[in-house]
Write a protein that holds these residues in place. Structure first.
Motif, PDB file in Angstrom:
ATOM      1  N   GLU A  37       0.912  -1.109   0.117  1.00 60.74           N
ATOM      2  CA  GLU A  37      -0.335   0.374   0.187  1.00 60.74           C
ATOM      3  C   GLU A  37       1.048   1.472  -0.380  1.00 60.74           C
ATOM      4  OE1 GLU A  37      -2.452  -0.407   3.184  1.00 60.74           O
ATOM      5  OE2 GLU A  37      -3.912  -2.050   2.794  1.00 60.74           O
ATOM      6  N   LYS A  38       2.376   1.543   1.117  1.00 58.33           N
ATOM      7  CA  LYS A  38       2.435   2.209   1.353  1.00 58.33           C
ATOM      8  C   LYS A  38       3.962   1.975   0.963  1.00 58.33           C
ATOM      9  CE  LYS A  38       1.127   6.545   2.511  1.00 58.33           C
ATOM     10  NZ  LYS A  38       0.826   7.473   3.990  1.00 58.33           N
ATOM     11  N   PRO A  39       5.136   1.674   0.180  1.00 54.45           N
ATOM     12  CA  PRO A  39       6.353   0.625   0.276  1.00 54.45           C
ATOM     13  C   PRO A  39       7.186   2.043   1.299  1.00 54.45           C
ATOM     14  CG  PRO A  39       5.653   1.193  -1.713  1.00 54.45           C
ATOM     15  CD  PRO A  39       4.810   1.406  -1.025  1.00 54.45           C
ATOM     16  N   PHE A  40       7.252   2.948   0.393  1.00 50.56           N
ATOM     17  CA  PHE A  40       8.441   3.835   1.110  1.00 50.56           C
ATOM     18  C   PHE A  40       7.737   5.000   2.090  1.00 50.56           C
ATOM     19  CE2 PHE A  40       8.903   3.827  -3.724  1.00 50.56           C
ATOM     20  CZ  PHE A  40      10.198   3.886  -3.872  1.00 50.56           C
ATOM     21  N   GLY A  41       6.843   4.909   2.474  1.00 53.29           N
ATOM     22  CA  GLY A  41       6.372   5.037   4.099  1.00 53.29           C
ATOM     23  C   GLY A  41       5.424   6.776   3.787  1.00 53.29           C
ATOM     24  N   VAL A  42       5.876   7.109   2.487  1.00 51.63           N
ATOM     25  CA  VAL A  42       4.922   8.451   2.133  1.00 51.63           C
ATOM     26  C   VAL A  42       4.329   8.825   0.495  1.00 51.63           C
ATOM     27  CG1 VAL A  42       7.775   9.646   3.533  1.00 51.63           C
ATOM     28  CG2 VAL A  42       7.153   8.818   0.795  1.00 51.63           C
ATOM     29  N   ASP A  43       3.060   9.154   1.101  1.00 52.77           N
ATOM     30  CA  ASP A  43       2.540   9.627  -0.129  1.00 52.77           C
ATOM     31  C   ASP A  43       3.431   9.417  -1.486  1.00 52.77           C
ATOM     32  OD1 ASP A  43       0.221  10.280   2.016  1.00 52.77           O
ATOM     33  OD2 ASP A  43       0.809  12.486   1.617  1.00 52.77           O
ATOM     34  N   GLU A  44       2.543   8.901  -2.141  1.00 53.87           N
ATOM     35  CA  GLU A  44       3.597   9.138  -3.386  1.00 53.87           C
ATOM     36  C   GLU A  44       3.141  10.022  -4.264  1.00 53.87           C
ATOM     37  OE1 GLU A  44       1.477   4.894  -4.263  1.00 53.87           O
ATOM     38  OE2 GLU A  44       3.191   3.899  -2.652  1.00 53.87           O
ATOM     39  N   ASP A 105      20.328   0.595  -5.727  1.00 53.51           N
ATOM     40  CA  ASP A 105      21.186   1.356  -4.314  1.00 53.51           C
ATOM     41  C   ASP A 105      20.545   1.614  -3.506  1.00 53.51           C
ATOM     42  OD1 ASP A 105      20.418   3.665  -5.283  1.00 53.51           O
ATOM     43  OD2 ASP A 105      22.359   4.378  -6.565  1.00 53.51           O
ATOM     44  N   THR A 106      21.576   2.689  -2.109  1.00 54.58           N
ATOM     45  CA  THR A 106      20.166   2.699  -1.142  1.00 54.58           C
ATOM     46  C   THR A 106      20.231   4.105  -0.640  1.00 54.58           C
ATOM     47  OG1 THR A 106      22.223   3.025   0.533  1.00 54.58           O
ATOM     48  CG2 THR A 106      22.028   0.809   0.388  1.00 54.58           C
ATOM     49  N   LYS A 107      19.336   4.540  -2.422  1.00 55.08           N
ATOM     50  CA  LYS A 107      19.054   5.912  -1.832  1.00 55.08           C
ATOM     51  C   LYS A 107      17.463   6.039  -1.644  1.00 55.08           C
ATOM     52  CE  LYS A 107      23.314   7.846  -1.907  1.00 55.08           C
ATOM     53  NZ  LYS A 107      23.453   8.721  -1.246  1.00 55.08           N
ATOM     54  N   PHE A 108      16.877   5.060  -1.908  1.00 56.88           N
ATOM     55  CA  PHE A 108      15.685   5.255  -1.694  1.00 56.88           C
ATOM     56  C   PHE A 108      14.863   4.064  -1.105  1.00 56.88           C
ATOM     57  CE2 PHE A 108      17.556   5.625  -6.392  1.00 56.88           C
ATOM     58  CZ  PHE A 108      16.730   6.790  -6.783  1.00 56.88           C
ATOM     59  N   ASN A 112      10.032  -0.574   5.667  1.00 54.51           N
ATOM     60  CA  ASN A 112      10.882  -1.636   6.478  1.00 54.51           C
ATOM     61  C   ASN A 112      12.089  -1.639   6.036  1.00 54.51           C
ATOM     62  OD1 ASN A 112      10.819  -2.489   4.003  1.00 54.51           O
ATOM     63  ND2 ASN A 112       9.877  -4.635   4.585  1.00 54.51           N
ATOM     64  N   GLY A 113      12.807  -0.791   6.086  1.00 50.08           N
ATOM     65  CA  GLY A 113      14.430  -1.051   5.761  1.00 50.08           C
ATOM     66  C   GLY A 113      14.980  -2.098   4.619  1.00 50.08           C
ATOM     67  N   VAL A 114      13.810  -2.314   3.442  1.00 44.78           N
ATOM     68  CA  VAL A 114      14.200  -3.601   3.007  1.00 44.78           C
ATOM     69  C   VAL A 114      15.274  -2.735   1.432  1.00 44.78           C
ATOM     70  CG1 VAL A 114      13.746  -4.215   0.916  1.00 44.78           C
ATOM     71  CG2 VAL A 114      12.476  -5.494   3.424  1.00 44.78           C
ATOM     72  N   LYS A 115      16.767  -2.968   1.242  1.00 44.39           N
ATOM     73  CA  LYS A 115      17.184  -1.945   0.436  1.00 44.39           C
ATOM     74  C   LYS A 115      18.611  -2.854   0.233  1.00 44.39           C
ATOM     75  CE  LYS A 115      20.278  -0.217   4.369  1.00 44.39           C
ATOM     76  NZ  LYS A 115      20.159   0.298   5.413  1.00 44.39           N
ATOM     77  N   ALA A 122      17.761 -11.157   7.002  1.00 44.31           N
ATOM     78  CA  ALA A 122      16.961  -9.887   7.112  1.00 44.31           C
ATOM     79  C   ALA A 122      16.496  -9.116   5.985  1.00 44.31           C
ATOM     80  CB  ALA A 122      17.969  -8.944   7.190  1.00 44.31           C
ATOM     81  N   PHE A 123      15.861  -9.451   5.189  1.00 47.43           N
ATOM     82  CA  PHE A 123      14.726  -9.561   3.757  1.00 47.43           C
ATOM     83  C   PHE A 123      13.655  -9.826   4.556  1.00 47.43           C
ATOM     84  CE2 PHE A 123      12.270 -10.538   1.150  1.00 47.43           C
ATOM     85  CZ  PHE A 123      12.118  -9.838  -0.319  1.00 47.43           C
ATOM     86  N   PHE A 124      13.618 -11.200   4.677  1.00 42.81           N
ATOM     87  CA  PHE A 124      12.563 -11.741   5.544  1.00 42.81           C
ATOM     88  C   PHE A 124      11.740 -11.656   7.279  1.00 42.81           C
ATOM     89  CE2 PHE A 124      13.784 -14.896   1.873  1.00 42.81           C
ATOM     90  CZ  PHE A 124      12.323 -15.034   1.153  1.00 42.81           C
ATOM     91  N   LYS A 125      13.343 -11.068   8.197  1.00 47.41           N
ATOM     92  CA  LYS A 125      12.148 -10.060   9.458  1.00 47.41           C
ATOM     93  C   LYS A 125      11.705  -9.379   8.975  1.00 47.41           C
ATOM     94  CE  LYS A 125      16.227 -12.937  11.656  1.00 47.41           C
ATOM     95  NZ  LYS A 125      17.525 -13.013  12.627  1.00 47.41           N
ATOM     96  N   SER A 126      11.912  -8.240   7.464  1.00 45.87           N
ATOM     97  CA  SER A 126      10.946  -7.043   8.024  1.00 45.87           C
ATOM     98  C   SER A 126      10.445  -7.100   7.617  1.00 45.87           C
ATOM     99  CB  SER A 126      12.250  -6.338   6.645  1.00 45.87           C
ATOM    100  OG  SER A 126      12.027  -6.889   5.244  1.00 45.87           O
ATOM    101  N   PHE A 127       9.707  -8.687   7.215  1.00 46.40           N
ATOM    102  CA  PHE A 127       8.066  -8.868   6.856  1.00 46.40           C
ATOM    103  C   PHE A 127       7.581  -9.200   8.207  1.00 46.40           C
ATOM    104  CE2 PHE A 127       9.790  -7.393   2.645  1.00 46.40           C
ATOM    105  CZ  PHE A 127       8.685  -7.242   2.439  1.00 46.40           C
TER     106      PHE A 127
END
Length: 169
Positions: A37-44, A105-108, A112-115, A122-127
Motif C-alpha cells: 500500500e505504501k512501500p516508501f512510507g510517504v504519500d506517493e 542502491d540505498t538512496k531509495f 521496513n528497511g529493505v534495501k 534480514a529481508f524476510f525478518k522485515s516482513f
C-alpha cells in the motif's frame, strides 16, 4: 593556532557523527499488505518523494500526451541515482501515482528497511507475514495485481536488485 584548528576539526567531526547517527532509523517489520500500500512510507507524490529521498537523487520531468485526449498533457517524473530510478505519473488533472522503478542502491529507502545489500535473512525478518525461502527472486503482489515487487538475490544471498511496477490505466 594549530590547537584551534585541531580542536575545531575535532568538534566538526563529532557533530557530523552525531547528525549521521540521528538520521539512522530502526525499521520495524511490516505486513506485505502494508508494504504494497505504501512501500516508501510517504504519500506517493512528487513533493513527498523530494523530501523523502536523499539530496543526491535527481529528478527529471518528461511530458506525455494523454492516451484518451491528445489535447491533454500528462507528466512523468523520474527520480534517479546512477542506475536506480523511480517513476511517478502525474495526470493533467493533478492526480499522482507511483508508476514503477528499479533500485540497485540505498538512496531509495523503503518503510521496513529493505534495501539492496541486505542479507536474505534480514529481508524476510522485515516482513511479518512472508515465509522464508531460498529462491533467487521473491515476488510479492496484491490480489488484484495492481502492484508487484520483485526482489532479486545473488548466489551469496544478498539482495542486488528491486524492481516494481504499478498498474496505471
Amino acid at each position: 593556532m594549530r590547537r584551534i584548528i585541531a580542536i575545531s576539526l575535532l568538534l566538526f567531526a563529532f557533530s557530523a557523527c552525531k547528525t549521521q547517527k540521528e538520521s539512522i532509523k530502526e525499521s520495524q517489520p511490516v505486513s506485505v499488505k502494508q508494504f504494497l500500500e505504501k512501500p516508501f512510507g510517504v504519500d506517493e507524490t512528487v513533493s513527498s518523494f523530494k523530501k523523502h529521498f536523499d539530496r543526491s537523487v535527481k529528478v527529471k520531468r518528461m511530458i506525455r500526451r494523454n492516451k484518451f485526449d491528445a489535447q491533454k498533457v500528462d507528466t512523468i517524473f523520474q527520480f534517479y541515482h546512477r542506475k536506480s530510478e523511480v517513476f511517478i505519473y502525474k495526470t493533467y488533472f493533478n492526480r499522482e501515482m507511483l508508476l514503477g522503478g528499479v533500485i540497485y542502491d540505498t538512496k531509495f529507502p523503503f518503510i521496513n528497511g529493505v534495501k539492496p545489500g541486505i542479507k536474505r535473512e534480514a529481508f524476510f525478518k522485515s516482513f511479518n507475514d512472508l515465509t522464508s525461502n531460498n529462491k533467487d527472486s521473491v515476488i510479492i503482489s496484491n490480489k488484484n495485481s495492481t502492484r508487484e515487487f520483485t526482489f532479486v538475490f545473488d548466489s551469496k544471498g544478498v539482495l542486488k536488485k528491486i524492481s516494481f511496477s504499478s498498474y496505471v490505466d
